[in-house]
Each structure stands twice: as structure tokens, then as C-alpha cells.
Design a protein around this motif. Structure first.
Motif: not given
Length: 738
Positions: A191-200
Motif C-alpha cells: 500500500t506504500a507508494n514508493a514511485g517518487q523515490y524510484l530512480m530506474a
């Protein structure tokens, strides 16, 4: 309103405020704070982008700035577990994230989906980091075992399975996945949206060259894949088209969440794009996988090449003279840097990162690299200096990033020259075999349970702090030895000796024979004219620094059995002396290479790993050496002996290599042992005489010798320390620009 009604109203308002606050906290936890991004032409958000051979980060003020990606690979295990068990907790992740970030890294790479706690913990850690969070690169495992078995990436349902794994990874990153928890796989409610901390995105594993070649052969003539976001070029092989298909699928799935991130596929030296004319093995130049044969067609975040490059594998790093062009300042050549230069010259218009590299801190060694950059045989201090120098090489050659392998030591790992002796294989994670170098690549030392309790410094005072039931003691075990004590943990057997007088290695030599099963050999040279009621498997020799080591009985010498008379015939035939004298404990580091099976001939190579290094394991001491095995002070001697040097295949279940297995040479089986029987004696160097309590030379009854026993274990204790390499990497990261 009555007084009672007012109280009830206040109570309900208070409860409401608490509930709203709790719900708000949960929302903030699972929805990351505003993190400045830029919209692409179709409205999707981007934070990272590639341009030419540069990797760029959006600064939030309308500018794209070049960065050098600095990071570490992060595993999902702790000692006592295998990868599919995902035991790491939120506490573990938050501690590691803080340490990694403070080291100066800007990214961590994970190879596969972790449990929901990983993404939740990363979001939680980054809550207050503003525009300086810790990013992550999400990997997706390919169907490695099936690929090797079928040798066809486009058959057997592999593409469909790979797409399903990609779909799960994308949903996990964006907090939109709920899958059952199955053994060996991550699962649960994400449920935690970590998309903004994805680099690649980083898909796939190191490709088996025979699989790649066969895929290209079976599907010859396959037209290049043309996708919406990623396509294969006209020059692409069928396997490269397969990779373009998977990248396009990943982009398609991520686009549904309104984001674009740069993407790559895993590659390594074995399937690289340059030739290694001095490499003896055909398969190391069998086939190429070329990142320029895949292109991003409408994926504004871009695309880059990624390679795993270690300085010791394949063998051309120390054999190929065409790479001996850059002096290393030590009288040799920096072939690693020469290789990086050639690879970068090929990828001059595409960003390229080294996403795995490094050396381990271990007693064991399995490959030789130039300039001492071997796979193993390094102290933690040596490991740190080498890792930092490799990072500098990568940066100097114009690469877009370097991601060190790895963050934490991993007990479950195996390597080619010890794996035959680690049985049963499904218990590897229950003990730390320091002869298996793959286990100790980490910047974080995952030490055994007593490594903080017993400091090897030649003083036995810390032994008294251990519970009485964890230490076994014997008085007057041999003339000159008034007390002997033994304990153990997941990595070592610890031995403490109190002598009658001050130990002087120039005057005397101490022997500790070890017996774990019926059979073995008599120490005919080491203790002449004395017969034991049962033979020995190994012999611990304590003397001058160059002498102190563990030796194997001639009939229990795994190395000779595997590579000598009964095995692969790579060692010279055993001499008469070899058959009676206890032998140095060795591991192979390179097998014989003979045409036409190989392109060129190279001899068998091995390394002594039974040598015991004198020093201290006191981490607060300037003289600390992680490879320390023994020390003496006054009349006290202290040792820690790796389990495998005593013949153990799994100490947690009390299993040792069986003699019956040695008769077949190449196959090893095990037997249960009751414990370790020790036979100590002292030799006077001047007179060559043994200080013996058995002057008549009657047969020595082994049943009357000290025997150390312990209970099998199913769980482990471990210690966690930052190695010297952590601080070396912190220093090098601080010096690198961008």
C-alpha cells in the motif's frame, strides 16, 4: 445542555480528533510528500532522464543536472535465512537506509520485489528528506533456472512469466499489489507508494551465453520487436528483441501510474560487446548482448546500459595482454580500468553504469585478479581500499554510476570451490563459512554470535564472561598445558590454552590434533614413534607466524582427492612424503585449461587457506585485522578455527565429510559426528623431543582425550558492524563531483 451531555460531546469530539489524526497519519505514510518532478509531453511525471551518455536529475527549478549515481546493492536476508524468506524488518531497513544515506550514496539497488515492509520503510525514511531522499533501483529477476534449462528465452512460457513478474514489480513499487505470501517469494499487501523515490528499472539477470546463442539460433530470422516505448533495432538478435519486448512491457505498465523512469537490462562481461583475445574459455566470447540494439522510441525518461564488472572474472583480467595498457603504479597493470575504457568507448553515446562490482573480505579465495584484486583473501581494511579504488576507476572512465556489491554479508551464498563441501546445501545460512568468499562482500559485517564476546588478543579473561555451560574446560591435557578450554559459534571453534610457562615460538611448537570420526592418519612425522588408538583428520600447528596453520591428514585431504590421484588429475602424483605428512589446507582458484577444450593452455592454480593469521579481532584497536585467527600473550594462547578447516560440512547439524566419500574423489557425502576430540602435544625445537605423559610410547587412548561436544542449532545469533570499507566509500563518495 446538561453537564453530562456536555461531557459526552467533548468525549466524542476528542475521539473524533484522534481518529482523524490517525487516519491522516496513515495517509501521509502511504502517500509520499510532494516531490518535485517535471511533466513529459504526454503529462507523465519524471525525476530522472538520460541524455546522450549522461544520467540527469531534475532539480525542481526547471533544470536537468547531470549526476553520478553512487549506490549499493541491498539484499533481503539476514543470517539464518535464505533470500525467499525475506526476514528483514522495518527496524533493519530504517537502520540500513540511514547508514547508506550518511555514507553519501544516493541510491540502493534491489534485484527483485521485497516484502511490503521494504517500500513502507523507504517511504517512511524519506518523509523528511525533502529534495535529498534515498532513491532505489528496482530489479526484476528473470526466470534464470528455466532459461538455463531450456536455453530458449522465447520458449516454454518464459516471456509470459517474465511479464507477470514485471507487472508485480510495478504494482509493488506503486503500492497497488495484494498477493498471497508463498514460500520463496515476496508477498502481502503493498500500500506504500514508493514511485517518487524510484530512480530506474533494471530487469533480468546475468545471461548464460549458451542460452543466448541457442535463442538466437532457434529463432533466427525473427523480425525486430517494435513497441510503443521500446523497440529493437534492425541489428538486434532474437534475444535482444526479447529484451526490448520486456522493457516495453515494463514501460507500458509503469505508464499506467503516470510516471516514467529510465530503464535498463542486466548485462555482464561474459556477454559484453568487446573481444577478449587472451581469454582461454570459449564461452566468455561466445555471444554478445548489445544495449545499442535496443532503443527508447517514445520513453522520455530514457534508457541506459548496465554491466556487472568484477576485477577478477573472467580470467582475461589477469591473462590477456591486450588489456595490459594502463600501469597500476605497483609494477603491474590496471586491467580493470583498461576494460572499462574499452567498454565506454563502445557505448560513447549511451549512459553506462557498473551496477555490480567489488571484492569480499574473507579467508577463502576463488579467483585471482591483477594488482591483488582477488576474489577473497582480503581483510576488511584491504577490501575497503580496493572497493574505493574500483569506484574511482569507474568514475574516471566517464561512467554514469557505480553500484557496489554489496551492503550486507550474506551467509546463504555459495561459490564454486567450496560448494561441494557445504552439505546439506539447504543449511548454508545456519553457519558462516569464512572459506566461502561470496558470503562476505558486504560493507556491513554480519559476524558470528560470539565475535563480540571473545576478542582474539591472546588474553583469556573475556572467556570468564561466557555462561559456564557454553565453555568446556580440561586441566593438564598434556605436559606443558595446564588448562584447555573450547567453545564455538556459527563460524568458528574457539580454543584457549594456559601453558605452564611463557610461550616462545622460537623454543617450542604446539600441535592440536583433531578427530571427528573413525579413520584418519597417524602423525608419523609430527609425532614420531607414537601411535594413537584412532587417526586424526586435521592438525592445528602453533608456532612461528609462517608455520601456524591447519593441515589436513593425507587421507582426509579434500583438495588432493578432488584434483589429484582420485579426482581430476590436475595435481602432481602424490609422493611418498605426501602420503604420510599432514598437508597444507588448500582451495583451487583456477582449473587446468587445455586446448581444444579451451582457446589456450593455462595451468591449475591453488591457494593455501589453512594459514592462521596472528593479530587481534578488537575492532577498537588500531591493529584490528578481520582475518585474525590467533594470538598469544605470556603463557596464554587463543585461537579461532573456521569449521570447514576441521572437516565440517555443516556444524549446525554436526555433519562432517565422510571418508567413504573421499574414495570416489569427485563426490562428497557426510556423516554425523559426536564432537571433536583434541590431541595436544608440545615439541621442544632444540631437542626435537615431545613433552609426553606417555614415555613408554604405549598406544594413546583417544577416548581419554578431551572431546568437545555441542547441541545442533536451528537458529543463529549474529553481530552487525560497519566495515572499514564503509568509511572508505564515504570518503570516495565525498570526493566525487556531480
Amino acid at each position: 445542555m446538561s453537564k453530562l451531555a456536555r461531557k459526552k460531546l467533548i468525549l466524542w469530539i476528542t475521539i473524533g480528533i484522534i481518529l482523524i489524526g490517525g487516519i491522516t497519519s496513515l495517509v501521509f505514510l502511504y502517500l509520499p510528500p510532494s516531490h518535485k518532478s517535471i511533466a513529459g509531453t504526454d503529462g507523465t511525471k519524471m525525476k530522472f532522464q538520460t541524455s546522450g551518455d549522461k544520467f540527469l536529475r531534475y532539480d525542481g527549478n526547471g533544470n536537468w543536472k547531470e549526476i553520478f549515481v553512487k549506490g549499493v546493492n541491498l539484499g533481503a536476508t539476514v543470517p539464518g535465512y535464505f533470500p525467499g524468506e525475506f526476514p528483514a524488518t522495518e527496524e533493519d531497513y530504517l537502520r540500513w537506509f540511514k547508514q547508506i544515506h550518511e555514507m553519501g550514496a544516493n541510491v540502493i539497488r534491489v534485484y527483485t520485489i521485497h516484502n511490503p515492509v521494504f517500500y513502507k520503510s523507504l517511504v517512511k525514511y524519506n518523509r523528511d528528506k525533502g529534495e535529498n531522499p534515498l532513491y532505489f533501483i528496482q530489479g526484476v529477476y528473470s526466470q534464470e533456472d528455466q532459461l538455463i534449462e531450456t536455453k530458449d528465452a522465447l520458449g516454454g512460457g518464459i516471456p509470459k512469466s517474465f511479464e507477470q513478474d514485471i507487472d508485480k514489480a510495478v504494482k509493488a513499487v506503486y503500492g497497488d499489489l495484494d498477493i498471497p505470501v508463498n514460500a520463496g517469494f515476496a508477498g502481502g499487501k503493498y500500500t506504500a507508494n514508493a514511485g517518487q523515490y524510484l530512480m530506474a528499472w533494471h530487469i533480468g539477470t546475468e545471461w548464460d551465453p549458451e542460452m543466448v546463442e541457442n535463442t538466437n539460433k532457434v529463432h533466427a530470422g525473427l523480425p525486430p520487436y517494435l513497441g510503443k516505448y521500446f523497440s529493437a533495432t534492425a541489428q538486434a538478435s532474437p534475444f535482444e528483441s526479447f529484451l526490448a519486448t520486456m522493457l516495453d512491457y515494463a514501460a507500458t505498465k509503469e505508464h499506467e501510474y503516470g510516471w516514467e523512469h529510465p530503464a535498463t537490462f542486466t548485462n555482464w562481461v561474459t556477454t559484453d560487446v568487446i573481444k577478449h583475445p587472451g581469454e582461454p574459455l570459449f564461452q566468455e566470447d561466445m555471444v554478445s548482448v548489445d544495449a545499442t540494439h535496443v532503443k527508447a522510441v517514445s520513453w522520455e525518461a530514457g534508457y541506459f546500459a548496465a554491466y556487472h564488472v568484477y576485477p577478477y572474472y573472467p580470467d582475461f583480467f589477469h591473462l590477456d595482454k591486450s588489456f595490459q595498457t594502463i600501469p597500476d603504479g605497483k609494477g603491474g597493470f590496471n586491467t580493470y580500468k583498461a576494460y572499462l575504457r574499452k567498454l565506454k568507448a563502445y557505448y560513447k553515446d549511451l549512459p553506462i553504469m557498473v551496477t555490480e562490482y567489488g571484492v569480499p573480505s574473507s579467508i577463502g579465495v576463488s579467483h585471482i585478479g591483477p594488482s591483488g584484486r582477488n576474489q577473497g583473501g582480503h581483510s576488511e581494511a584491504e577490501q575497503g581500499k580496493i572497493d574505493a579504488s574500483l569506484t574511482q576507476d569507474i568514475y574516471d572512465e566517464g561512467y554514469a554510476g557505480s553500484i557496489l556489491f554489496m551492503w550486507q554479508d550474506e551467509w546463504f551464498k555459495k561459490t564454486w570451490n567450496t560448494m561441494r563441501l557445504e552439505t546439506p546445501a539447504d543449511r548454508r545460512s545456519f553457519w558462516l563459512n569464512v572459506l566461502t568468499n561470496e558470503k562476505q562482500f558486504g560493507l556491513v559485517a554480519m559476524g558470528s554470535g560470539k565475535s563480540d564476546q571473545i576478542i582474539i588478543d591472546g588474553k583469556l579473561d573475556d572467556w570468564s564472561k561466557l555462561p559456564a555451560d557454553q565453555v568446556k574446560q580440561w586441566a593438564k591435557v598434556a605436559p606443558g598445558i595446564k588448562n584447555m578450554r573450547v567453545t564455538h559459534d556459527e563460524a568458528y571453534v574457539y580454543i584457549g590454552l594456559d601453558l605452564d610457562k611463557t610461550f616462545d615460538p622460537n623454543q617450542s611448537q604446539i600441535y592440536l590434533g583433531s578427530d571427528t570420526q573413525s579413520g584418519g592418519d597417524q602423525p608419523k612425522i609430527e609425532w614420531p614413534n607414537q601411535t594413537l588408538s584412532d587417526g586424526l583428520e586435521d592438525l592445528i600447528v602453533i608456532g612461528k607466524d609462517e608455520e601456524t596453520q591447519v593441515k589436513a591428514a593425507p587421507s582426509y585431504d579434500f583438495h588432493r582427492r578432488l584434483y589429484g590421484d582420485y579426482g581430476y588429475w590436475m595435481l602432481p602424483k602424490a609422493t611418498a612424503k605426501d602420503k604420510v605428512e599432514f598437508q597444507p589446507w588448500k582451495l583451487a582458484v583456477s582449473l587446468s585449461m587445455t586446448p581444444p577444450d579451451t582457446r589456450s593452455a593455462h595451468p591449475f592454480q591453488d591457494a593455501v587457506v589453512g594459514a592462521l593469521k596472528r593479530g587481534t579481532t578488537n575492532r577498537s584497536s588500531a591493529d584490528f585485522d578481520s582475518l585474525t585467527s590467533w594470538q598469544y600473550s605470556g603463557n596464554q594462547i587463543e585461537l579461532r578455527i573456521p569449521w570447514m578447516l576441521l572437516g565440517f560440512s555443516d556444524p549446525s547439524s554436526k555433519q562432517v565429510i565422510d571418508y567413504s566419500a573421499l574414495k570416489t574423489g569427485r563426490t562428497f557425502t557426510t556423516t554425523k559426528t559426536e564432537g571433536i576430540t583434541f590431541v595436544p602435544w608440545i615439541v621442544d625445537r632444540k631437542t626435537k623431543k615431545v613433552e609426553s605423559s606417555n614415555p613408554n610410547k604405549a598406544t594413546l587412548d583417544m577416548k581419554k582425550q578431551p572431546q568437545y561436544t555441542w547441541n545442533p542449532w536451528e537458529s543463529v545469533k549474529y553481530t552487525e558492524h560497519l566495515k572499514a570499507g564503509y568509511y572508505d566509500m564515504k570518503d570516495i563518495y565525498a570526493k566525487l563531483k556531480k
